[in-house]
Design a protein around this motif. Structure first.
Motif, PDB file in Angstrom:
ATOM      1  N   VAL A  72       9.035   9.236   2.820  1.00  0.00           N
ATOM      2  CA  VAL A  72       7.635   8.853   2.723  1.00  0.00           C
ATOM      3  C   VAL A  72       6.730  10.013   3.117  1.00  0.00           C
ATOM      4  O   VAL A  72       5.746  10.309   2.445  1.00  0.00           O
TER       5      VAL A  72
ATOM      6  N   HIS B  28      10.663   3.009  -4.241  1.00  0.00           N
ATOM      7  CA  HIS B  28       9.386   3.096  -3.527  1.00  0.00           C
ATOM      8  C   HIS B  28       9.295   1.992  -2.475  1.00  0.00           C
ATOM      9  O   HIS B  28       8.848   2.229  -1.342  1.00  0.00           O
TER      10      HIS B  28
ATOM     11  N   HIS C 131       0.836  -1.204   0.000  1.00  0.00           N
ATOM     12  CA  HIS C 131       0.000   0.000   0.000  1.00  0.00           C
ATOM     13  C   HIS C 131       0.873   1.258   0.000  1.00  0.00           C
ATOM     14  O   HIS C 131       0.646   2.196  -0.779  1.00  0.00           O
ATOM     15  N   LYS C 132       1.893   1.279   0.834  1.00  0.00           N
ATOM     16  CA  LYS C 132       2.775   2.445   0.901  1.00  0.00           C
ATOM     17  C   LYS C 132       3.535   2.633  -0.407  1.00  0.00           C
ATOM     18  O   LYS C 132       3.714   3.762  -0.884  1.00  0.00           O
TER      19      LYS C 132
ATOM     20  N   ALA D 167       9.159   2.405   1.560  1.00  0.00           N
ATOM     21  CA  ALA D 167       8.051   1.818   2.324  1.00  0.00           C
ATOM     22  C   ALA D 167       8.587   0.931   3.447  1.00  0.00           C
ATOM     23  O   ALA D 167       8.076   0.954   4.571  1.00  0.00           O
TER      24      ALA D 167
ATOM     25  N   ASP E  72      10.037   2.937   6.256  1.00  0.00           N
ATOM     26  CA  ASP E  72       9.016   3.693   6.979  1.00  0.00           C
ATOM     27  C   ASP E  72       8.153   2.808   7.879  1.00  0.00           C
ATOM     28  O   ASP E  72       7.344   3.320   8.638  1.00  0.00           O
ATOM     29  N   THR E  73       8.332   1.494   7.798  1.00  0.00           N
ATOM     30  CA  THR E  73       7.464   0.570   8.528  1.00  0.00           C
ATOM     31  C   THR E  73       8.222  -0.074   9.676  1.00  0.00           C
ATOM     32  O   THR E  73       9.197  -0.792   9.461  1.00  0.00           O
TER      33      THR E  73
ATOM     34  N   LEU F 100       1.260   4.201  -2.899  1.00  0.00           N
ATOM     35  CA  LEU F 100       1.091   5.616  -2.580  1.00  0.00           C
ATOM     36  C   LEU F 100       2.276   6.441  -3.088  1.00  0.00           C
ATOM     37  O   LEU F 100       2.103   7.525  -3.654  1.00  0.00           O
TER      38      LEU F 100
ATOM     39  N   LEU G 136       3.990  11.632   0.714  1.00  0.00           N
ATOM     40  CA  LEU G 136       2.591  11.523   1.117  1.00  0.00           C
ATOM     41  C   LEU G 136       1.925  12.889   1.177  1.00  0.00           C
ATOM     42  O   LEU G 136       0.732  13.013   0.900  1.00  0.00           O
TER      43      LEU G 136
END
Length: 302
Positions: free
Chosen positions: A285, A258, A240-241, A262, A265-266, A244, A289
């Protein structure tokens, strides 16, 4: 936000368990086969365990949706209940009408009578508990006593437990040996392999309406599988990220940077070799966003 951009009709990587996205991956199919076989035997406890995010609730909902009509299912999604609360909840699920003034012995008797009545009408009664690791010790014992309810030829109630591995650790304790011996069938969900992850991504995108070239390269799906440790929930979050971020840059496919952003960022994702510090990934991110939100507000993107 990115649905129209990628030609999707619904979000492909939502965290809400949706049986419409169910994919016949080996661990999930095997778990359902164990459950279906066990229910046909009509005896004892059935247990499915797996780490957080491996798909237990999805399998639970799939079972409830597909179970033959002769089964009468009582479903408790939140079993953090005292023994008394557990009995009240089971009674309610069995369709009993009762006075709140009755005592627990009377309630147990009413439950037994209802089970006998349902059984006489050809129903097999199944009590399904999700998040069963949350059951207090006393309630686990009360649950075991429920399975003492029987006729001369069969048990009146089967119990299906969906739980995290913490339940297995508790059941190894000597005080739960009686319950442990009543678990006739069990299955432990495993993480997805890298090929399964690639097929999983493609399947969810297809169900969501995507018809173009692959959004994730094979290399990127392997990165996602590794970082997510094969856990479907983490795979959904990372995918999903990444979508985005691709949308934020106006690109039609996901690129390796990307996926790396992601992952960085998780919090629960496993960092990939050579990845930047997490705070640099988070800044990247967050910046993209903000562009995504701006595009969505200004352009009215679906």
């Amino acid at each position: 936000m990115y649905l129209q951009h990628f030609g999707l009709v619904e979000a492909p990587f939502s965290l809400t368990p949706n049986t419409g996205f169910f994919f016949g991956l080996a661990p999930h199919v095997e778990a359902l086969q164990v459950l279906q076989t066990a229910l046909q035997t009509g005896e004892g406890f059935i247990k499915v365990t797996g780490e957080v995010g491996t798909g237990k609730t999805l399998i639970c909902r799939k079972l409830l949706n597909d179970i033959p009509k002769r089964f009468h299912c009582a479903y408790l999604p939140n079993p953090y209940l005292t023994p008394d609360e557990l009995r009240w909840a089971v009674a309610l699920e069995l369709g009993l009408k009762y006075s709140a003034s009755i005592d627990q012995q009377q309630l147990t008797s009413l439950i037994q009578q209802q089970l006998i009545a349902l059984s006489a009408h050809g129903h097999s009664i199944v009590l399904v508990l999700d998040e069963a690791q949350a059951l207090p010790d006393e309630s686990l014992e009360a649950l075991r006593l429920f399975t003492n309810l029987e006729t001369e030829s069969r048990k009146l109630l089967q119990v299906v437990l969906f739980a995290q591995p913490e339940l297995d650790e508790r059941l190894r304790l000597n005080k739960f040996r009686q319950l442990r011996q009543r678990i006739t069938f069990s299955y432990q969900l495993r993480p997805l392999t890298r090929p399964e992850t690639n097929a999983y991504l493609s399947h969810r995108l297809q169900i969501a309406g995507y018809k173009g070239q692959p959004l994730f390269s094979l290399a990127d799906s392997k990165r996602i599988a590794k970082a997510a440790r094969g856990i479907p929930r983490l795979i959904n979050i990372l995918s999903h990220k990444a979508l985005l971020l691709a949308f934020g840059e106006g690109l039609s496919v996901v690129s390796p940077h990307h996926v790396r952003a992601a992952i960085n960022d998780t919090e629960d994702a496993e960092p990939i070799w050579g990845a930047k510090p997490w705070w640099l990934g988070a800044i990247g991110v967050a910046s993209i966003l903000s562009i995504v939100v701006w595009r969505w507000i200004v352009g009215g993107v679906a």
